[in-house]
Design an enzyme around this catalytic site. Structure first.
Site, PDB file in Angstrom:
ATOM      1  CG  HIS A  97      25.274  38.821  39.637  1.00  0.00           C
ATOM      2  ND1 HIS A  97      25.887  38.090  38.646  1.00  0.00           N
ATOM      3  CD2 HIS A  97      26.175  38.912  40.646  1.00  0.00           C
ATOM      4  CE1 HIS A  97      27.106  37.752  39.032  1.00  0.00           C
ATOM      5  NE2 HIS A  97      27.311  38.245  40.243  1.00  0.00           N
TER       6      HIS A  97
ATOM      7  CG  HIS B 215      29.471  42.156  42.216  1.00  0.00           C
ATOM      8  ND1 HIS B 215      30.723  41.980  41.677  1.00  0.00           N
ATOM      9  CD2 HIS B 215      28.887  40.927  42.204  1.00  0.00           C
ATOM     10  CE1 HIS B 215      30.880  40.703  41.352  1.00  0.00           C
ATOM     11  NE2 HIS B 215      29.780  40.038  41.663  1.00  0.00           N
ATOM     12  CD  GLU B 216      26.102  40.091  44.799  1.00  0.00           C
ATOM     13  OE1 GLU B 216      25.461  39.271  44.114  1.00  0.00           O
ATOM     14  OE2 GLU B 216      27.323  39.968  45.022  1.00  0.00           O
TER      15      GLU B 216
END
Length: 182
Positions: free
Chosen positions: A157, A153-154
């Site tokens: 980004h 998820h990170e």
């Protein structure tokens, strides 16, 4: 101290940019920024501090979420065996991933998204991440389960990808198509 007012919300262009690599050796400023990101996560999981400063709990934070187009992330979470992952990484890359996929039953959330988004976000069950730690050392992390999902998820980004971009069939004005190789 970072608070929710420092978190960039969806619609801000920085969240859709591919973040720039962080120069190594790391500057003191980049190390401090990463430390503040990790501190935010730790504080957000402390009920008293979170309530005092109106922090939403988070387990991961990427620099674009605080308005910086830099490849740095902070993670503060545990796995199913209570092993703690509390660290900052610079220039993280997923260098291997399992064919097996997984997802969070309740879906994913994001500090930059102030609404509930329902849907299954497919993630690799196991990944290996290569990055630079705060001591300018290259590290490799083999991750599975919840930590693997958080790191994916990170790292998304850092590539301008929001979690809902990965939800099949989700129609939303903020969603965009992504390259399947990312």
């Amino acid at each position: 101290m970072l608070t929710m007012k420092d978190i960039v919300r969806e619609g801000n262009p920085v969240l859709r940019e591919v973040a720039k690599p962080v120069p190594v050796p790391l500057s003191d400023e980049d190390k401090q920024t990463a430390k503040r990101m990790l501190e935010f996560l730790i504080n957000s999981q402390n009920p008293e501090i979170a309530e005092k400063y109106s922090l939403r709990p988070g387990v991961g934070l990427a620099a674009p979420q605080i308005g910086l187009s830099k490849q740095m992330i902070a993670v503060h979470t545990t796995d199913e065996n209570e092993k703690e992952y509390s660290l900052v990484l610079f220039n993280p890359k997923i260098i291997s991933e399992s064919v097996e996929m997984t997802h969070l039953e309740g879906g994913e959330g994001c500090l930059s998204v102030d609404r509930e988004v329902q849907g299954i976000v497919p993630r690799h069950a196991r990944i290996t991440v290569k990055a630079i730690n705060e001591n300018n050392e290259e590290v490799r992390l083999k991750l599975k389960g919840f930590p693997a999902i958080v790191f994916q998820h990170e790292i998304d980004h850092l590539n301008g990808i929001m979690f809902y971009d990965r939800i099949e069939g989700w129609v939303d004005p903020y969603k965009r198509e992504i390259n399947p190789s990312l």
